[in-house]
Scaffold this motif. Structure first.
Motif, PDB file in Angstrom:
ATOM      1  N   GLY A 141       3.324 -18.803 -23.649  1.00 53.84           N
ATOM      2  CA  GLY A 141       2.772 -20.095 -23.261  1.00 53.84           C
ATOM      3  C   GLY A 141       3.810 -21.190 -23.125  1.00 53.84           C
ATOM      4  N   TYR A 142       5.093 -20.832 -23.140  1.00 53.16           N
ATOM      5  CA  TYR A 142       6.170 -21.811 -22.998  1.00 53.16           C
ATOM      6  C   TYR A 142       7.101 -21.409 -21.866  1.00 53.16           C
ATOM      7  CZ  TYR A 142       5.003 -24.490 -27.166  1.00 53.16           C
ATOM      8  OH  TYR A 142       4.367 -25.306 -28.058  1.00 53.16           O
ATOM      9  N   ARG A 143       7.791 -22.396 -21.316  1.00 58.40           N
ATOM     10  CA  ARG A 143       8.748 -22.169 -20.245  1.00 58.40           C
ATOM     11  C   ARG A 143      10.142 -22.560 -20.708  1.00 58.40           C
ATOM     12  NH1 ARG A 143       6.381 -22.728 -14.384  1.00 58.40           N
ATOM     13  NH2 ARG A 143       4.231 -22.059 -14.722  1.00 58.40           N
ATOM     14  N   ALA A 144      11.116 -21.720 -20.396  1.00 58.67           N
ATOM     15  CA  ALA A 144      12.498 -21.984 -20.780  1.00 58.67           C
ATOM     16  C   ALA A 144      13.133 -22.962 -19.801  1.00 58.67           C
ATOM     17  CB  ALA A 144      13.288 -20.682 -20.818  1.00 58.67           C
ATOM     18  N   ILE A 145      13.893 -23.914 -20.334  1.00 61.51           N
ATOM     19  CA  ILE A 145      14.500 -24.956 -19.506  1.00 61.51           C
ATOM     20  C   ILE A 145      16.021 -24.906 -19.553  1.00 61.51           C
ATOM     21  CG2 ILE A 145      14.609 -27.440 -19.056  1.00 61.51           C
ATOM     22  CD1 ILE A 145      11.869 -26.116 -18.617  1.00 61.51           C
ATOM     23  N   LEU A 146      16.591 -24.741 -20.754  1.00 54.94           N
ATOM     24  CA  LEU A 146      18.034 -24.899 -20.898  1.00 54.94           C
ATOM     25  C   LEU A 146      18.518 -24.150 -22.129  1.00 54.94           C
ATOM     26  CD1 LEU A 146      20.666 -26.564 -20.071  1.00 54.94           C
ATOM     27  CD2 LEU A 146      19.933 -28.206 -21.813  1.00 54.94           C
TER      28      LEU A 146
END
Length: 286
Positions: A141-146
């Protein structure tokens, strides 16, 4: 006085806008971590008390790229745009006089972190809407950004929730040209809403978008949000529309024109932009 956890207060029986605009501002404390003078107050009107944040213009720290004394007005203008879209992303925000002179006053958002819990409750660890995780873990349920290093040098990954409430905020940030969407500027209210705060460096006519909410880059914008954006474009196209008139009291004509162009661009492209090559994320990200 440093504000950490604030005592509970009566919930007003009426709309809080009149109290925010007209009530006496009683200073409760200050938020020392804020870069500009930020005071926590109760706006008191008759029997109604509304907790709020008061940022006087005289407490603004000058910036090289934003005219001095305009940050409070940009916060109000950002709220007016969020309100015109019907998205309720930004808490009610007004421009008014106060104990330290003119400034912006914004409704306080009660969260699990700033509201006292019963003594019998034990804190439950959970991920925030924007958070740091071990480098080899991206929660469901989360998206990786950096990918980055924490203060002790351990690898971590910046993530944000794949949440439609947060996606709506990400779209608004593109419209506002938000130069400072940090994770700490995203609040999950006890009322179930997700709110954005600290919009003082928005609405510049030059491209300054910096945000931690890049998880939807290049993806289709939901149809309902595009419909709302199309309505906003119509409002901004009318020089005598109440929204345009109100915005003109806080930002320049060039900035209103650039705002309209960003909204038109989103409606026509129907997709979220990709991060620019230079400084796409505010640092530190929280």
């Amino acid at each position: 006085m440093v504000v950490s956890q604030l005592p509970e207060r009566p919930v007003p029986d009426v709309d809080d806008t009149d109290a925010l605009r007209l009530g006496e501002l009683v200073i409760i404390g200050r938020i020392p971590a804020a870069s500009n003078a930020t005071l926590v107050c109760d706006a008191v009107l008759d029997d109604t008390e509304v907790r709020c944040v008061y940022k006087p213009v005289r407490g603004e720290v000058p910036l090289w790229d934003f005219p001095h004394g305009t940050l409070a007005g940009r916060e109000v203008a950002s709220y007016l745009i969020s309100d015109a879209l019907g998205w309720s992303v930004i808490p009610t925000t007004v421009h008014r006089d106060g104990p330290l002179g003119p400034g912006m006053v914004q409704r306080w958002v009660d969260t699990a972190d700033n509201t006292e819990s019963p003594a019998t409750e034990l804190p439950v660890h959970r991920l925030d809407l924007v958070d740091l995780c071990p480098a080899d873990t991206v929660p469901d349920g989360y998206r990786a950004i950096l990918r980055a290093l924490d203060p002790v040098g351990s690898p971590v990954i910046l993530v944000h929730a794949d949440d439609p409430r947060l996606q709506r905020m990400a779209v608004l940030d593109v419209v506002l040209n938000n130069a400072d969407r940090k994770g700490g500027h995203v609040l999950e209210g006890l009322d179930g809403g997700v709110y954005g705060i600290d919009h003082g460096i928005c609405l510049h006519y030059d491209d300054k978008l910096r945000t931690v909410l890049w998880g939807w880059a290049g993806e289709q914008i939901p149809g309902n949000l595009l419909e709302d954006l199309a309505d906003l474009v119509e409002h901004l196209a009318a020089a005598d529309h109440p929204l345009t008139t109100e915005l003109a009291g806080h930002i320049t004509d060039d900035e209103i024109l650039a705002l309209a162009e960003r909204a038109v661009d989103l409606v026509q492209r129907e997709t979220m932009p990709h991060p620019p090559g230079h400084r796409p994320i505010p640092w530190p990200p929280f």
